[in-house]
Design a protein around this motif. Sequence first.
Motif, PDB file in Angstrom:
ATOM      1  N   TRP A   1      27.801  17.137 -46.688  1.00 42.78           N
ATOM      2  CA  TRP A   1      26.351  16.759 -46.743  1.00 42.78           C
ATOM      3  C   TRP A   1      26.466  15.301 -47.092  1.00 42.78           C
ATOM      4  CZ3 TRP A   1      23.524  21.025 -50.062  1.00 42.78           C
ATOM      5  CH2 TRP A   1      23.483  22.197 -49.188  1.00 42.78           C
ATOM      6  N   SER A   2      25.526  14.410 -46.796  1.00 41.82           N
ATOM      7  CA  SER A   2      25.188  13.137 -47.148  1.00 41.82           C
ATOM      8  C   SER A   2      24.740  13.143 -48.445  1.00 41.82           C
ATOM      9  CB  SER A   2      24.030  12.350 -46.136  1.00 41.82           C
ATOM     10  OG  SER A   2      22.939  12.965 -46.238  1.00 41.82           O
ATOM     11  N   ASP A   3      24.841  11.774 -48.986  1.00 44.92           N
ATOM     12  CA  ASP A   3      23.932  11.710 -50.306  1.00 44.92           C
ATOM     13  C   ASP A   3      22.417  12.134 -50.278  1.00 44.92           C
ATOM     14  OD1 ASP A   3      26.257  10.470 -50.896  1.00 44.92           O
ATOM     15  OD2 ASP A   3      25.682   8.517 -51.078  1.00 44.92           O
ATOM     16  N   GLU A   4      21.695  11.860 -49.264  1.00 41.69           N
ATOM     17  CA  GLU A   4      20.268  12.065 -49.202  1.00 41.69           C
ATOM     18  C   GLU A   4      20.144  13.610 -49.091  1.00 41.69           C
ATOM     19  OE1 GLU A   4      21.755   9.598 -47.532  1.00 41.69           O
ATOM     20  OE2 GLU A   4      20.701   7.916 -48.571  1.00 41.69           O
ATOM     21  N   GLU A   5      21.023  14.327 -48.352  1.00 35.46           N
ATOM     22  CA  GLU A   5      21.122  15.834 -48.421  1.00 35.46           C
ATOM     23  C   GLU A   5      21.321  16.522 -49.619  1.00 35.46           C
ATOM     24  OE1 GLU A   5      22.399  17.127 -43.680  1.00 35.46           O
ATOM     25  OE2 GLU A   5      23.750  15.975 -45.014  1.00 35.46           O
ATOM     26  N   ILE A   6      22.181  15.916 -50.303  1.00 38.30           N
ATOM     27  CA  ILE A   6      22.630  16.321 -51.534  1.00 38.30           C
ATOM     28  C   ILE A   6      21.366  16.361 -52.575  1.00 38.30           C
ATOM     29  CG2 ILE A   6      23.934  16.094 -53.865  1.00 38.30           C
ATOM     30  CD1 ILE A   6      26.348  15.398 -51.773  1.00 38.30           C
ATOM     31  N   ALA A   7      20.603  15.097 -52.609  1.00 35.69           N
ATOM     32  CA  ALA A   7      19.459  14.726 -53.379  1.00 35.69           C
ATOM     33  C   ALA A   7      18.563  15.782 -53.079  1.00 35.69           C
ATOM     34  CB  ALA A   7      19.264  13.366 -53.127  1.00 35.69           C
ATOM     35  N   SER A   8      18.127  16.073 -51.826  1.00 38.65           N
ATOM     36  CA  SER A   8      16.963  16.926 -51.392  1.00 38.65           C
ATOM     37  C   SER A   8      17.357  18.439 -51.845  1.00 38.65           C
ATOM     38  CB  SER A   8      16.722  17.041 -49.892  1.00 38.65           C
ATOM     39  OG  SER A   8      17.968  17.316 -49.217  1.00 38.65           O
ATOM     40  N   PHE A   9      18.463  18.698 -52.081  1.00 33.93           N
ATOM     41  CA  PHE A   9      18.928  20.065 -52.492  1.00 33.93           C
ATOM     42  C   PHE A   9      18.503  20.342 -54.156  1.00 33.93           C
ATOM     43  CE2 PHE A   9      21.847  22.962 -54.898  1.00 33.93           C
ATOM     44  CZ  PHE A   9      21.588  23.928 -53.984  1.00 33.93           C
ATOM     45  N   ALA A  10      18.262  19.258 -54.749  1.00 36.54           N
ATOM     46  CA  ALA A  10      17.930  19.405 -56.105  1.00 36.54           C
ATOM     47  C   ALA A  10      16.285  19.336 -56.279  1.00 36.54           C
ATOM     48  CB  ALA A  10      18.167  17.978 -56.907  1.00 36.54           C
ATOM     49  N   ASP A  11      15.538  19.166 -54.970  1.00 37.74           N
ATOM     50  CA  ASP A  11      14.064  19.211 -55.271  1.00 37.74           C
ATOM     51  C   ASP A  11      13.668  20.777 -55.810  1.00 37.74           C
ATOM     52  OD1 ASP A  11      13.952  16.748 -54.568  1.00 37.74           O
ATOM     53  OD2 ASP A  11      13.534  16.989 -52.532  1.00 37.74           O
ATOM     54  N   ARG A  12      14.406  21.713 -55.411  1.00 37.21           N
ATOM     55  CA  ARG A  12      13.905  23.059 -55.971  1.00 37.21           C
ATOM     56  C   ARG A  12      13.641  23.276 -57.523  1.00 37.21           C
ATOM     57  NH1 ARG A  12      16.817  26.029 -52.362  1.00 37.21           N
ATOM     58  NH2 ARG A  12      17.822  24.152 -51.632  1.00 37.21           N
ATOM     59  N   PHE A  13      14.480  22.243 -58.149  1.00 38.50           N
ATOM     60  CA  PHE A  13      14.555  22.260 -59.643  1.00 38.50           C
ATOM     61  C   PHE A  13      13.564  21.346 -60.016  1.00 38.50           C
ATOM     62  CE2 PHE A  13      18.838  23.341 -58.234  1.00 38.50           C
ATOM     63  CZ  PHE A  13      18.649  24.566 -58.483  1.00 38.50           C
ATOM     64  N   SER A  14      12.614  20.780 -59.442  1.00 39.71           N
ATOM     65  CA  SER A  14      11.769  19.628 -59.986  1.00 39.71           C
ATOM     66  C   SER A  14      10.423  19.844 -60.794  1.00 39.71           C
ATOM     67  CB  SER A  14      10.902  18.742 -58.687  1.00 39.71           C
ATOM     68  OG  SER A  14      10.088  19.769 -57.983  1.00 39.71           O
ATOM     69  N   VAL A  15      10.112  18.951 -61.535  1.00 34.28           N
ATOM     70  CA  VAL A  15       8.854  19.020 -62.489  1.00 34.28           C
ATOM     71  C   VAL A  15       7.839  19.903 -61.826  1.00 34.28           C
ATOM     72  CG1 VAL A  15       7.228  18.015 -63.741  1.00 34.28           C
ATOM     73  CG2 VAL A  15       9.582  17.052 -63.840  1.00 34.28           C
ATOM     74  N   GLU A  16       7.487  19.382 -60.324  1.00 34.79           N
ATOM     75  CA  GLU A  16       6.506  19.899 -59.713  1.00 34.79           C
ATOM     76  C   GLU A  16       6.582  21.254 -59.388  1.00 34.79           C
ATOM     77  OE1 GLU A  16       6.621  15.611 -59.249  1.00 34.79           O
ATOM     78  OE2 GLU A  16       8.097  17.121 -58.839  1.00 34.79           O
ATOM     79  N   ALA A  17       7.946  21.665 -59.247  1.00 33.84           N
ATOM     80  CA  ALA A  17       8.037  23.216 -58.708  1.00 33.84           C
ATOM     81  C   ALA A  17       8.098  23.969 -60.117  1.00 33.84           C
ATOM     82  CB  ALA A  17       9.348  23.355 -58.170  1.00 33.84           C
ATOM     83  N   PHE A  18       8.332  23.521 -61.061  1.00 37.04           N
ATOM     84  CA  PHE A  18       8.163  23.960 -62.344  1.00 37.04           C
ATOM     85  C   PHE A  18       6.598  24.257 -62.814  1.00 37.04           C
ATOM     86  CE2 PHE A  18       7.231  23.469 -67.076  1.00 37.04           C
ATOM     87  CZ  PHE A  18       7.883  24.768 -67.421  1.00 37.04           C
ATOM     88  N   HIS A  19       6.023  23.218 -62.689  1.00 40.05           N
ATOM     89  CA  HIS A  19       4.280  23.388 -62.783  1.00 40.05           C
ATOM     90  C   HIS A  19       3.796  24.471 -62.134  1.00 40.05           C
ATOM     91  CE1 HIS A  19       3.253  19.520 -65.041  1.00 40.05           C
ATOM     92  NE2 HIS A  19       4.431  19.565 -65.345  1.00 40.05           N
ATOM     93  N   ASP A  20       4.082  24.475 -60.756  1.00 37.25           N
ATOM     94  CA  ASP A  20       3.564  25.528 -59.916  1.00 37.25           C
ATOM     95  C   ASP A  20       4.090  26.953 -60.205  1.00 37.25           C
ATOM     96  OD1 ASP A  20       2.334  23.390 -58.327  1.00 37.25           O
ATOM     97  OD2 ASP A  20       3.820  23.502 -56.627  1.00 37.25           O
ATOM     98  N   GLY A  21       5.305  27.021 -60.458  1.00 34.25           N
ATOM     99  CA  GLY A  21       5.640  28.313 -61.110  1.00 34.25           C
ATOM    100  C   GLY A  21       5.085  29.005 -62.382  1.00 34.25           C
ATOM    101  N   ILE A  22       5.012  28.147 -63.122  1.00 31.63           N
ATOM    102  CA  ILE A  22       4.273  28.392 -64.526  1.00 31.63           C
ATOM    103  C   ILE A  22       2.922  28.739 -64.215  1.00 31.63           C
ATOM    104  CG2 ILE A  22       3.818  27.515 -66.823  1.00 31.63           C
ATOM    105  CD1 ILE A  22       6.511  28.136 -66.806  1.00 31.63           C
ATOM    106  N   ARG A  23       2.225  28.093 -63.695  1.00 32.56           N
ATOM    107  CA  ARG A  23       0.741  28.250 -63.254  1.00 32.56           C
ATOM    108  C   ARG A  23       0.575  29.582 -62.652  1.00 32.56           C
ATOM    109  NH1 ARG A  23      -2.808  24.539 -64.721  1.00 32.56           N
ATOM    110  NH2 ARG A  23      -2.238  22.600 -65.060  1.00 32.56           N
TER     111      ARG A  23
END
Length: 394
Positions: free
Chosen positions: A347-369
């Motif tokens: 994977w490229s640097d950008e592909e590796i970075a996008s993999f981490a989006d599932r752990f983002s603050v926004e995903a946390f807010h949505d999941g908790i709500r």
Amino acid sequence: MTDEPEANRTSSAADLVVAHWGEHANGGGDRLAWELARVFDDAPFYAGWRDESIEPDDVEARQLIAGDWLNRALERGGPFRKVAHLLGWQLASPLREYDVLVTSGNEPLFYVPPDDQTWVAYIHHTNRRQSDQLAEVESKPFEKARLLAHYAIRVAFDHNTHKPDLFVVNSEIVKRRVVRYWGVPEEKIRVVYPPVDTRTYSPSDAPTADYYFTLSRLDWHKDIDGIVRAFNDLDERLLIAGDGPERDRLERIAKDNVEFLGFVDEAEKRTLLSGAKAFVFNGRDEDFGIAPVEALAAGTPVLGVREGMTQYQVVDGKNGYRHARDGDSGPSLTETVRRFETEGVRWSDEEIASFADRFSVEAFHDGIRDAVAEAVSTSDTTPPWYVDYLSDDR
């Protein structure tokens, strides 16, 4: 509590309160609790023990456990702190005024809620020395006495782990432990990953340089020993950020290609993560592990141990490689570094970075709500026939 029928109540901030077990370390659990306060930013936020010196500027807790004796016990720590939490959380009068309670940590499980309160409990881990790390007592002095103490703690928690309406955990690993060690039914547990501010990291923060990097508290359960010994056998530079009780011993066993940086601030951390050839992680059966996710968000491959949640944060050959701990079957960390030097990752640097989006603050807010909305819905005690009488035509 309001007199409004349960079916009509909501999880609005006016009806909701957030409570954290205690602000003690500015660690991952504290940061997650502060993010819970931000999810419900108009709701009051309580902490069993408050340390305003570590609170972020936008969060202000109210101390829940009060009284001179209990406060002295909290300050003293150890078993005294445990007893103070056990006593302080049971009644926790300020929390009883609200329709919905969201808690963070294990100690709030001692709380006894009113029957019409909806409770969502975020669990960071089971009591690890009384569950998945129980075997560690074999290497400690007075292990039989320790086993008795751990048994007592297990018994205390066995009677206090079934009151919340819904449990939220930080990984599938912890979900498994909550089912196995606490006996909570699987259908009462949801996984919402901890919030990592992935947007603050970028592959462009620094060009890739000629070093490997690890970052953690230098404590036994992070197993930095294994990383140091692996790099002692390699002609590669390793930078270690962080401090802790193991630092002096680790520095004594490390060779000249291993450098200890101590504490680094957020700006330096971002630069070090982005500039590393790869991030190395060896924590023992990590519940989640935030540092590897930060590295991925910076576009940096991770060489992670094949256990705990770490094994699922690494996709072999794509965003890093997994290694076996010393004594286990599989490629060692030394062999994994050599393979990475030869093959790199797909994977490229950008592909590796996008993999981490599932752990983002926004995903946390949505999941908790979503979890709170589900708990409010499923805890409704209004008889279906009663709802019929609320319509205008009855």
